[in-house]
Design a protein around this motif. Structure first.
Motif, PDB file in Angstrom:
ATOM      1  N   TYR A  23     -28.654  29.058 -21.608  1.00  0.00           N
ATOM      2  CA  TYR A  23     -27.263  29.235 -22.005  1.00  0.00           C
ATOM      3  C   TYR A  23     -26.755  28.031 -22.789  1.00  0.00           C
ATOM      4  O   TYR A  23     -26.964  26.882 -22.398  1.00  0.00           O
ATOM      5  N   GLU A  24     -26.067  28.306 -23.896  1.00  0.00           N
ATOM      6  CA  GLU A  24     -25.399  27.237 -24.622  1.00  0.00           C
ATOM      7  C   GLU A  24     -24.282  26.682 -23.746  1.00  0.00           C
ATOM      8  O   GLU A  24     -23.483  27.446 -23.212  1.00  0.00           O
ATOM      9  N   VAL A  26     -20.869  25.471 -22.347  1.00  0.00           N
ATOM     10  CA  VAL A  26     -19.471  25.720 -22.699  1.00  0.00           C
ATOM     11  C   VAL A  26     -18.640  24.720 -21.925  1.00  0.00           C
ATOM     12  O   VAL A  26     -18.654  24.708 -20.693  1.00  0.00           O
ATOM     13  N   ASN A 125     -22.086  35.347 -17.070  1.00  0.00           N
ATOM     14  CA  ASN A 125     -22.027  33.892 -17.227  1.00  0.00           C
ATOM     15  C   ASN A 125     -21.202  33.501 -18.445  1.00  0.00           C
ATOM     16  O   ASN A 125     -20.330  32.634 -18.382  1.00  0.00           O
ATOM     17  N   ARG A 126     -21.476  34.142 -19.583  1.00  0.00           N
ATOM     18  CA  ARG A 126     -20.747  33.818 -20.815  1.00  0.00           C
ATOM     19  C   ARG A 126     -19.271  34.208 -20.717  1.00  0.00           C
ATOM     20  O   ARG A 126     -18.393  33.502 -21.220  1.00  0.00           O
ATOM     21  N   LYS A 129     -17.298  31.667 -18.377  1.00  0.00           N
ATOM     22  CA  LYS A 129     -17.095  30.402 -19.084  1.00  0.00           C
ATOM     23  C   LYS A 129     -16.079  30.573 -20.211  1.00  0.00           C
ATOM     24  O   LYS A 129     -15.252  29.684 -20.469  1.00  0.00           O
ATOM     25  N   GLY A 130     -16.141  31.716 -20.891  1.00  0.00           N
ATOM     26  CA  GLY A 130     -15.213  31.962 -21.989  1.00  0.00           C
ATOM     27  C   GLY A 130     -13.778  32.087 -21.525  1.00  0.00           C
ATOM     28  O   GLY A 130     -12.849  31.599 -22.193  1.00  0.00           O
TER      29      GLY A 130
END
Length: 333
Positions: A23-24, A26, A125-126, A129-130
């Motif tokens: 994962y990038e 964040v 997950n994304r 975080k977003g």
């Protein structure tokens, strides 16, 4: 609606694949509960009442009198308007047919249901975080009357405070503040802050700054004996201080300033600015919401009819500030 996760896999080699998605990172600037006052159970609008200070009421006694002092104080109100916020994402399994991700899909009648798979975990997950990042971005940069998509849910602090006084500090280059300029900005804003803000305990105040100002300030501390006095580890997190006040880098501000041109970041000459800071008491900044944790206010479900997984989140969110005497903005000009 389009898939939230797109297939951008370019691998054509038919050998083994690492069964993991990286994962990038964040990042968000800070913890909502630590840096602001959070008021729960705000469904749409909530009136917040403030009482001004009462001073100069002690007088000399000169004899019996029925006359009372004429000094008064005002009880005012401000309104927190919580915008109705929604997160709506969806995913169809066929986006990743023919890739290694398909190996993690279910079998038989549940083959289209990706709940519990690696792909579903990546989406959740994304999304979480977003949401965390967007909450901070909207709290500062929201503008109901603005023309920029993604910022119209409610008015943020930059819009609400646009009429507040702003102190300008001269920078040789607005895109690259020097260590000396960053230190001058912090000193100037600190020394020129309203008397009420000066009297607030250092632990109950924050200096929110743009990332370049923060990095430039760090250059003043490196390799000096001052490091231990201003950079501390608290609960495993680094805290950078200026005269006992924590300095918080606001990474979301860069996004806001790129997307919009907040009035509070405009110089007296009318130029749009990209470097600045907000010196404020923590309890002066209020977040109102109908939930205690927007990041956790969502549900994930699969629909057999549409053969898609859906991610839905709903919450109310709004911000307000209480006293002009407890905030001071500064810009590099």
């Amino acid at each position: 609606m389009a898939n939230v996760a797109n297939n951008s896999i370019a691998a054509t080699y038919g050998g083994a694949n690492l069964n993991e998605i990286f994962y990038e990172p964040v990042f968000r600037s800070e913890d909502l509960m630590r840096n602001y006052r959070v008021i729960p159970n705000v469904k749409h609008k909530m009136n917040v009442y403030t009482a001004a200070s009462l001073t100069k009421i002690v007088e000399s006694y000169s004899g019996c009198s029925a006359t009372s002092g004429a000094t008064q104080f005002n009880i005012d109100d401000k309104v927190i308007t919580a915008g109705r916020c929604r997160v709506a994402l969806e995913q169809c399994t066929d986006e990743f047919f023919g890739t290694f991700i398909e190996e993690s899909y279910r079998s038989g009648a549940d083959v289209m249901n990706i709940e519990g798979t690696q792909l579903a975990d990546a989406i959740v997950n994304r999304a979480v975080k977003g949401i965390a990042q967007d909450v901070v971005r909207l709290a500062w940069g929201g503008d109901v009357a603005g023309a920029v998509a993604g910022y119209t849910a409610f008015d943020g602090w930059m819009e609400l405070m646009k009429a507040e006084p702003v102190t300008e500090v001269t920078f040789a280059s607005i895109t690259a503040p020097t260590a000396a300029e960053a230190l001058t900005m912090l000193r100037t804003i600190y020394d020129g802050a309203p008397a009420a803000l000066q009297q607030v305990a250092p632990a109950d105040k924050k200096m929110f700054v743009t990332p370049k100002v923060f990095n430039a300030y760090l250059a003043n501390l490196e390799g000096t004996g001052a490091d231990l006095a201003v950079v501390n580890q608290v609960d495993g997190m680094r805290r950078v201080m200026f005269r006992g006040v924590e300095v918080v880098p606001m990474y979301e501000w860069d996004t806001i300033l790129t997307d919009t041109n907040p009035d509070v970041f405009q110089t007296a000459a009318g130029a749009n600015n990209t470097q600045g800071m907000c010196y404020c008491a923590v309890d002066n900044l209020i977040i109102g919401s109908d939930v205690t944790d927007p990041e956790g206010s969502f549900k994930v479900f699969y629909d057999d009819l549409e053969e898609k997984m859906f991610f839905r989140g709903y919450f109310k969110l709004g911000v307000q500030y209480l006293y002009s005497s407890l905030v001071q903005w500064g810009l590099g000009a």
